[in-house]
Design an enzyme around this catalytic site. Sequence first.
Site, mmCIF file in Angstrom:
data_model
loop_
_atom_site.group_PDB
_atom_site.id
_atom_site.type_symbol
_atom_site.label_atom_id
_atom_site.label_comp_id
_atom_site.label_asym_id
_atom_site.label_seq_id
_atom_site.Cartn_x
_atom_site.Cartn_y
_atom_site.Cartn_z
ATOM 1 C CG HIS A 187 -0.246 -0.104 2.545
ATOM 2 N ND1 HIS A 187 0.332 0.975 3.169
ATOM 3 C CD2 HIS A 187 -0.047 -1.174 3.377
ATOM 4 C CE1 HIS A 187 0.841 0.600 4.327
ATOM 5 N NE2 HIS A 187 0.635 -0.708 4.480
ATOM 6 C CB CYS A 203 2.762 -3.446 5.318
ATOM 7 S SG CYS A 203 1.306 -4.291 5.971
#
Length: 241
Positions: A187, A203
Site C-alpha cells: 500500500h 507491510c
Amino acid sequence: MPAIPPPANLPVVDYAAAPGGFPADPDPMSTVRLREGLHPTAKVGAYDAPGGKPRAFLTPNLAGVPLTVPIVERRSGWAGVLLPSANRTLAWVPPGNWETVALRDQLVVERKTFRLTWFRDDKPVQTWRATLGTWETPTPLGRTFVLGRSTLVGKVYANTDVFALGAVPDDPDAVPAGLRGAHIGLHTWYNDDTLGKNVTDGCIRITKSGQRKLLEEIIPGTSLVVVDKLPAATPGPLTGG
C-alpha cells in the site's frame, strides 16, 4: 493419482491462519514468473500431495473477494499452488472444479535496496523506492501473491486502496495486538518520509502514484516475491512514482 474424497468437516482456508500439514514451497526464493493462476469454481479439496491426504478446502471467494492462487507446479493433472494465509507453503488441488487465469505480471521486492520492481512478461516496467518491515517484524522473504484489494478507512493510506497479500507475519505475536490476524499488505502512505527505511510491521509501502498505477494493472493471483537482492544485471529504472 486419484483424489481421496475430502471429509465434509475439513476447515476452509480463509483470512485466518491456514491449517497445518501442508508441504513447504520447494523453491520459495525463485524469481521465475508464475504464469498461471487457479481459480476454484466450486469448493475444492486442498491436499498435502498429489493423491495425498486432504487437509482443507479452497473456495471461490476468500474474505469476500474472488480467490486466484498462482500455480507453482503441475503433476498428473494436479496443481500445486501457493497457499493463502501461510508463508512459503503449497497445497495440491486435484483436477476439476477450477479454471486457470493467465498471469502476465510479477512484483519483486528487494529488502537490501528497498525497492519494488514491477515486471510484465518478464520485462521490468517500473521500480519504486519502498518502505519495509522492522528487524522485529521483517517483511517475510519468499514468494507469495496478491490476494485482493480493499479500502481501509483512514487518511494514512492516502485515500488509496491497498493490496492484501497471501503472506502473514512470520512471527504473528511480534506485531501490535491491533494488527494480529492481519495479512502483509502492499500500500501507500500519507507521506513518503519513510521510503528506504525499515519501519513497518511487515507491510510494503510505495508512493501514492506507484500504488495507484499497480491498482490499475495488477490482478489477483499475481506473484510477489521478496528477496534480499536481485543479481546486479537485473535491469529496472528506479522512479519515485
